[in-house]
Motif scaffolding. Structure first.
Motif, PDB file in Angstrom:
ATOM      1  N   ILE A  44       0.844  -1.188   0.000  1.00 12.72           N
ATOM      2  CA  ILE A  44       0.000   0.000   0.000  1.00 12.72           C
ATOM      3  C   ILE A  44       0.881   1.240   0.000  1.00 12.72           C
ATOM      4  O   ILE A  44       1.758   1.392   0.857  1.00 12.72           O
ATOM      5  CB  ILE A  44      -0.942   0.020   1.209  1.00 12.72           C
ATOM      6  CG1 ILE A  44      -1.849  -1.225   1.182  1.00 12.72           C
ATOM      7  CG2 ILE A  44      -1.789   1.291   1.218  1.00 12.72           C
ATOM      8  CD1 ILE A  44      -2.791  -1.327   2.367  1.00 12.72           C
ATOM      9  N   ILE A  45       0.636   2.112  -0.961  1.00 15.92           N
ATOM     10  CA  ILE A  45       1.390   3.360  -1.081  1.00 15.92           C
ATOM     11  C   ILE A  45       0.497   4.488  -0.593  1.00 15.92           C
ATOM     12  O   ILE A  45      -0.479   4.860  -1.243  1.00 15.92           O
ATOM     13  CB  ILE A  45       1.836   3.589  -2.532  1.00 15.92           C
ATOM     14  CG1 ILE A  45       2.725   2.425  -2.988  1.00 15.92           C
ATOM     15  CG2 ILE A  45       2.590   4.912  -2.668  1.00 15.92           C
ATOM     16  CD1 ILE A  45       3.061   2.449  -4.464  1.00 15.92           C
ATOM     17  N   GLY A  46       0.821   4.998   0.579  1.00 12.74           N
ATOM     18  CA  GLY A  46      -0.012   5.994   1.234  1.00 12.74           C
ATOM     19  C   GLY A  46      -0.484   5.463   2.568  1.00 12.74           C
ATOM     20  O   GLY A  46      -1.075   4.382   2.632  1.00 12.74           O
ATOM     21  N   ALA A  47      -0.223   6.202   3.641  1.00  8.80           N
ATOM     22  CA  ALA A  47      -0.542   5.715   4.981  1.00  8.80           C
ATOM     23  C   ALA A  47      -1.541   6.628   5.685  1.00  8.80           C
ATOM     24  O   ALA A  47      -1.567   6.696   6.905  1.00  8.80           O
ATOM     25  CB  ALA A  47       0.729   5.581   5.817  1.00  8.80           C
ATOM     26  N   GLY A  48      -2.365   7.327   4.909  1.00  7.44           N
ATOM     27  CA  GLY A  48      -3.459   8.099   5.488  1.00  7.44           C
ATOM     28  C   GLY A  48      -4.598   7.188   5.875  1.00  7.44           C
ATOM     29  O   GLY A  48      -4.438   5.970   5.982  1.00  7.44           O
ATOM     30  N   VAL A  49      -5.775   7.765   6.036  1.00  4.18           N
ATOM     31  CA  VAL A  49      -6.908   6.983   6.513  1.00  4.18           C
ATOM     32  C   VAL A  49      -7.275   5.859   5.545  1.00  4.18           C
ATOM     33  O   VAL A  49      -7.644   4.753   5.969  1.00  4.18           O
ATOM     34  CB  VAL A  49      -8.123   7.897   6.790  1.00  4.18           C
ATOM     35  CG1 VAL A  49      -8.624   8.565   5.513  1.00  4.18           C
ATOM     36  CG2 VAL A  49      -9.245   7.116   7.467  1.00  4.18           C
ATOM     37  N   VAL A  50      -7.136   6.087   4.240  1.00  2.00           N
ATOM     38  CA  VAL A  50      -7.455   5.040   3.261  1.00  2.00           C
ATOM     39  C   VAL A  50      -6.450   3.896   3.375  1.00  2.00           C
ATOM     40  O   VAL A  50      -6.831   2.721   3.488  1.00  2.00           O
ATOM     41  CB  VAL A  50      -7.477   5.602   1.833  1.00  2.00           C
ATOM     42  CG1 VAL A  50      -7.697   4.478   0.820  1.00  2.00           C
ATOM     43  CG2 VAL A  50      -8.559   6.655   1.692  1.00  2.00           C
TER      44      VAL A  50
END
Length: 205
Positions: free
Chosen positions: A5-11
């Motif tokens: 997963i690329i991106g560690a925000g809420v999504v």
């Protein structure tokens, strides 16, 4: 499956948590590196890595960054991978893009153009993450919520359907990637809780 997963925000965090719960191996990454995410393995069960490590790790990759940031990623790094596009275009955040404002193209089409050697499936963008985490139900449950997806390769879409099912949702295939425009922000079905039959009818309209 191994999912990067690329991106560690809420999504990214929500998808990581659900995928681990479903039995998948998950590596979560962001542009700032693993030290910025040191607490996330405790809440998600995932492992951490750099974007480069997540791209190498995953059989499937999830693009979970703000839409304005996708061009900052190396297309070559994600080449020959199945890339789930969960991004949405919000002009107030991403700045205005004439092609999208005038409906000449879709956000997924722009992402597919940038990642021209990746295989793109649009998914996980049309539901609030709190709902994704909490609204899943067993197969054949009454009023089970359905989620749309779009992509050009049937085999890739089936892998995403599998994730939807494991997370507790029915899947509705909207067709080729270009059809992802039908469940982007501003459309009547965006983030609206619908059953499979209701979603199929809404997409048909």
């Amino acid at each position: 499956m191994k999912i990067g997963i690329i991106g560690a925000g809420v999504v990214g965090r929500t998808l990581a948590k659900l995928a681990v719960k479903a039995g998948h191996e998950v590596m979560l990454s962001n542009s700032r590196g693993p030290k910025s995410m040191f607490s996330l393995p405790y809440s998600t069960g995932c492992i951490l890595g750099t974007i480069e490590e997540a791209a190498e790790f995953g059989d499937i990759l999830v693009l979970a960054v703000p839409f304005y940031a996708y061009t900052q990623l190396s297309a070559a790094l994600l080449a020959d991978k199945l890339l789930i596009d969960s991004c949405n275009y919000y002009p107030e955040r991403d700045d205005h893009i004439d092609e999208l404002d005038l409906h000449r193209t879709s956000s997924s089409a722009l992402i597919a153009e940038h990642f021209s050697h990746s295989r793109i499936v649009k998914a996980f963008n049309a539901i609030p993450m709190n709902d994704l985490e909490n609204d899943g139900l067993p197969t054949k449950s009454p009023r089970r919520r359905a989620l749309p997806l779009a992509g050009d390769l049937e085999s890739d879409k089936q892998l995403v359907v599998q994730l939807y099912e494991q997370f507790g949702f029915d899947a509705v295939d909207a067709g080729r990637l270009v059809e992802g425009v039908r469940f982007e922000p501003g459309t009547p079905i965006y983030c609206k809780p619908l059953s499979k039959e209701e979603l199929q009818a809404a997409l048909a309209e």
